[in-house]
Scaffold this motif. Structure first.
Motif, mmCIF file in Angstrom:
data_model
loop_
_atom_site.group_PDB
_atom_site.id
_atom_site.type_symbol
_atom_site.label_atom_id
_atom_site.label_comp_id
_atom_site.label_asym_id
_atom_site.label_seq_id
_atom_site.Cartn_x
_atom_site.Cartn_y
_atom_site.Cartn_z
ATOM 1 N N THR A 1 0.789 -1.159 0.095
ATOM 2 C CA THR A 1 0.117 0.018 -0.318
ATOM 3 C C THR A 1 0.782 1.196 0.037
ATOM 4 O O THR A 1 0.725 2.288 -0.689
ATOM 5 C CB THR A 1 -0.978 -0.089 1.216
ATOM 6 O OG1 THR A 1 -1.784 -1.195 1.130
ATOM 7 C CG2 THR A 1 -1.899 1.261 1.310
ATOM 8 N N ASN A 2 1.887 1.285 0.761
ATOM 9 C CA ASN A 2 2.947 2.435 0.996
ATOM 10 C C ASN A 2 3.542 2.634 -0.468
ATOM 11 O O ASN A 2 3.748 3.909 -0.809
ATOM 12 C CB ASN A 2 3.844 2.330 2.173
ATOM 13 C CG ASN A 2 3.053 2.272 3.360
ATOM 14 O OD1 ASN A 2 2.144 2.850 3.426
ATOM 15 N ND2 ASN A 2 3.893 1.938 4.280
ATOM 16 N N ARG A 3 3.854 1.676 -1.231
ATOM 17 C CA ARG A 3 4.516 1.689 -2.394
ATOM 18 C C ARG A 3 3.650 2.278 -3.626
ATOM 19 O O ARG A 3 3.981 3.227 -4.394
ATOM 20 C CB ARG A 3 5.462 0.621 -2.975
ATOM 21 C CG ARG A 3 6.151 0.525 -4.091
ATOM 22 C CD ARG A 3 6.775 -0.438 -4.348
ATOM 23 N NE ARG A 3 7.919 -0.366 -5.491
ATOM 24 C CZ ARG A 3 8.592 -1.163 -6.088
ATOM 25 N NH1 ARG A 3 9.132 -2.124 -5.295
ATOM 26 N NH2 ARG A 3 9.374 -1.066 -7.112
ATOM 27 N N PHE A 4 2.385 1.422 -3.842
ATOM 28 C CA PHE A 4 1.649 1.781 -4.926
ATOM 29 C C PHE A 4 0.465 2.556 -4.694
ATOM 30 O O PHE A 4 -0.301 3.020 -5.644
ATOM 31 C CB PHE A 4 1.417 0.324 -5.398
ATOM 32 C CG PHE A 4 2.269 -0.659 -5.905
ATOM 33 C CD1 PHE A 4 2.961 -0.130 -6.974
ATOM 34 C CD2 PHE A 4 2.787 -1.682 -5.147
ATOM 35 C CE1 PHE A 4 4.177 -0.968 -7.400
ATOM 36 C CE2 PHE A 4 3.821 -2.299 -5.393
ATOM 37 C CZ PHE A 4 4.555 -2.003 -6.650
ATOM 38 N N GLY A 5 0.074 2.619 -3.282
ATOM 39 C CA GLY A 5 -1.105 3.408 -3.017
ATOM 40 C C GLY A 5 -2.344 2.580 -2.888
ATOM 41 O O GLY A 5 -2.443 1.912 -3.296
ATOM 42 N N ARG A 6 -3.382 3.167 -1.935
ATOM 43 C CA ARG A 6 -4.443 2.470 -1.792
ATOM 44 C C ARG A 6 -5.281 2.289 -2.935
ATOM 45 O O ARG A 6 -5.924 1.101 -3.196
ATOM 46 C CB ARG A 6 -5.239 3.273 -0.857
ATOM 47 C CG ARG A 6 -4.742 3.523 0.511
ATOM 48 C CD ARG A 6 -5.681 3.964 1.503
ATOM 49 N NE ARG A 6 -5.022 4.219 2.977
ATOM 50 C CZ ARG A 6 -5.068 5.640 3.115
ATOM 51 N NH1 ARG A 6 -5.305 6.490 2.300
ATOM 52 N NH2 ARG A 6 -4.186 5.814 4.343
ATOM 53 N N ALA A 7 -5.471 3.401 -4.050
ATOM 54 C CA ALA A 7 -6.101 3.068 -5.003
ATOM 55 C C ALA A 7 -5.827 1.720 -5.847
ATOM 56 O O ALA A 7 -6.617 1.115 -6.413
ATOM 57 C CB ALA A 7 -6.168 4.305 -6.098
ATOM 58 N N ARG A 8 -4.407 1.757 -6.257
ATOM 59 C CA ARG A 8 -3.719 0.644 -7.110
ATOM 60 C C ARG A 8 -4.047 -0.645 -6.079
ATOM 61 O O ARG A 8 -4.346 -1.827 -6.874
ATOM 62 C CB ARG A 8 -2.413 1.040 -7.332
ATOM 63 C CG ARG A 8 -2.075 -0.320 -8.092
ATOM 64 C CD ARG A 8 -2.433 -0.301 -9.505
ATOM 65 N NE ARG A 8 -2.259 0.958 -10.196
ATOM 66 C CZ ARG A 8 -0.959 1.348 -10.939
ATOM 67 N NH1 ARG A 8 0.050 0.562 -10.899
ATOM 68 N NH2 ARG A 8 -0.850 2.419 -11.463
ATOM 69 N N ASN B 1 -8.158 -3.976 3.512
ATOM 70 C CA ASN B 1 -7.218 -3.366 4.667
ATOM 71 C C ASN B 1 -7.081 -1.664 4.362
ATOM 72 O O ASN B 1 -7.101 -0.827 5.011
ATOM 73 C CB ASN B 1 -5.848 -4.077 4.729
ATOM 74 C CG ASN B 1 -5.890 -5.293 5.261
ATOM 75 O OD1 ASN B 1 -6.842 -5.773 5.912
ATOM 76 N ND2 ASN B 1 -4.871 -6.159 5.155
ATOM 77 N N PRO B 2 -6.600 -1.479 3.068
ATOM 78 C CA PRO B 2 -6.523 -0.086 2.765
ATOM 79 C C PRO B 2 -7.844 0.482 2.712
ATOM 80 O O PRO B 2 -8.103 1.755 2.970
ATOM 81 C CB PRO B 2 -5.969 0.091 1.371
ATOM 82 C CG PRO B 2 -6.075 -1.106 0.698
ATOM 83 C CD PRO B 2 -6.032 -2.457 1.912
ATOM 84 N N MET B 3 -8.977 -0.084 2.327
ATOM 85 C CA MET B 3 -10.355 0.506 2.502
ATOM 86 C C MET B 3 -10.821 0.797 3.930
ATOM 87 O O MET B 3 -11.312 1.961 4.468
ATOM 88 C CB MET B 3 -11.194 -0.389 1.769
ATOM 89 C CG MET B 3 -11.211 -0.265 0.454
ATOM 90 S SD MET B 3 -13.058 -1.037 -0.552
ATOM 91 C CE MET B 3 -12.977 -2.615 0.362
#
Length: 382
Positions: free
Chosen positions: A68-75, A116-118
């Protein structure tokens, strides 16, 4: 004065995407019942699908925050959606366990990659209303858990290919994506916190343990409740396949009620009462041979289970301020370890001593969860 709880397009996108994943997740238990009949698998082989799913969840839990930190939540959410859809196709159309079992891994890994990112986003985006947003997202997901087994059972009764039910769930991901628009707003950062820890605090891990025990019990129901009803009440496979909907109906109602209840009562009180309710209603379900009593008991158990995950997740995230991504990722370890091991243990015991005797695992999990929650309470977020 507290801000009003507003549901924007990104909130709706999260709701629909989670609903799509849970549609797939709650289709696995009924599907495995039918796949076992088609291929003459033992309960142990059937359980390996849930173990594979859980290994995927655990794997994501170990590296999720880095992704998540590398690619972002959206990706991360988009890729997770694709993995879940692919895993469903492998599991349901695989001609042998060497193909279908890896499908379970894809479902587990991809599902955690998107949930998890959601959950972290909803917590940040809605601030003091974060627990309510998580509860609402799970209410919609519980509705999918209700409809998917009912649809599958109906297709079996009509002698139509039951796999159409799972394909229907995959299309929901595309529908949710239409609501999102540009996804940059999903990547908002957590504000710095004065109590930021290099490691997750001890109170987080106690909340983690309570949720893990609840997840283990929920997955046992999801995977084996249909088998129990068929074994004890001597009903058809179609009725047994749809039996999980009794739990899902209860979950849908309680999760719909959880959001307003959380605005009036503490997370701690609601969480403990929900576990106690599920524990008490296990007894009439286990002792009866009546399908009506079993389904009624499962409905009430579902009322309790519906509260366990959203409120338990909020307890965990509240226990780790300033570390939301890591806290959300480690929640996958709870889902993976407990959600994989407990249904597998129950399945192996079911082959050895019968599914009825094996189901005693469930109240042991509920009782342990209640004890941990009472011993290490978590206050509401400020």
């Amino acid at each position: 004065m507290a801000e009003r709880f507003r549901r924007d397009r990104l909130t709706i996108y999260c709701y629909i995407t989670l609903l799509s994943y849970v549609w797939a997740l709650y289709s696995v238990g009924p599907a495995l019942l039918l796949i076992r009949d088609e291929h003459d698998y033992s309960r142990t082989v059937g359980s390996l699908h849930s173990v594979s799913m859980s290994l995927g969840i655990v794997a994501l839990g170990l590296i999720g925050e880095r992704i998540t930190n590398r690619f972002g939540r959206a990706r991360a959410i988009e890729v997770g959606s694709v993995l879940v859809g692919g895993g469903v196709l492998l599991l349901t159309f695989g001609p042998n366990p060497f193909i279908s079992i890896p499908g379970g891994f894809c479902i587990g890994f991809g599902g955690s990659m998107l949930t998890n990112p959601m959950n972290a986003f909803l917590t940040l985006h809605h601030r003091e209303h974060g627990p309510s947003a998580i509860a609402e997202s799970n209410a919609g997901a519980a509705f999918a858990g209700l409809v998917a087994p009912l649809l599958m059972g109906g297709l079996v009764a009509l002698e139509v290919n039951w796999r159409f039910a799972l394909i229907t769930g995959i299309t929901l991901f595309a529908i949710g994506r239409l609501f999102r628009g540009p996804g940059d707003a999903l990547n908002i950062s957590a504000p710095p916190h004065e109590h930021h820890h290099a490691r997750l605090p001890a109170r987080y891990w106690w909340a983690w343990l309570a949720l893990a025990l609840c997840i283990g019990a929920e997955f046992c129901f999801m995977m084996w409740a249909g088998d129990l009803v068929r074994d004890r009440a001597h009903v058809s496979s179609a009725v047994a396949t749809a039996a999980l909907s009794a739990v899902a109906i209860g979950m849908t109602l309680s999760r719909a009620a959880a959001s307003p209840l959380l605005r009036r009562f503490s997370m701690q009180r609601l969480f403990s009462l929900a576990i106690a309710l599920s524990l008490l209603m296990w007894f009439p379900m286990w002792f009866t041979h009546s399908a009506v009593v079993m389904l009624a008991s499962m409905f009430v158990i579902g009322l309790g289970i519906g509260v366990h995950f959203p409120v338990g997740m909020s307890r965990m995230l509240t226990s780790a301020p300033g570390m939301l991504e890591e806290a959300a990722a480690r929640s996958s370890l709870a889902a993976g370890l407990a959600g994989g091991s407990m249904p597998f243990v129950l399945g192996v015991l079911g082959d050895a001593v019968g599914i009825h005797a094996a189901f005693i695992v469930v109240p042991m999990l509920f009782g342990a969860a209640l004890a941990v929650a009472q011993w290490r309470p978590v206050p509401n977020p400020a």
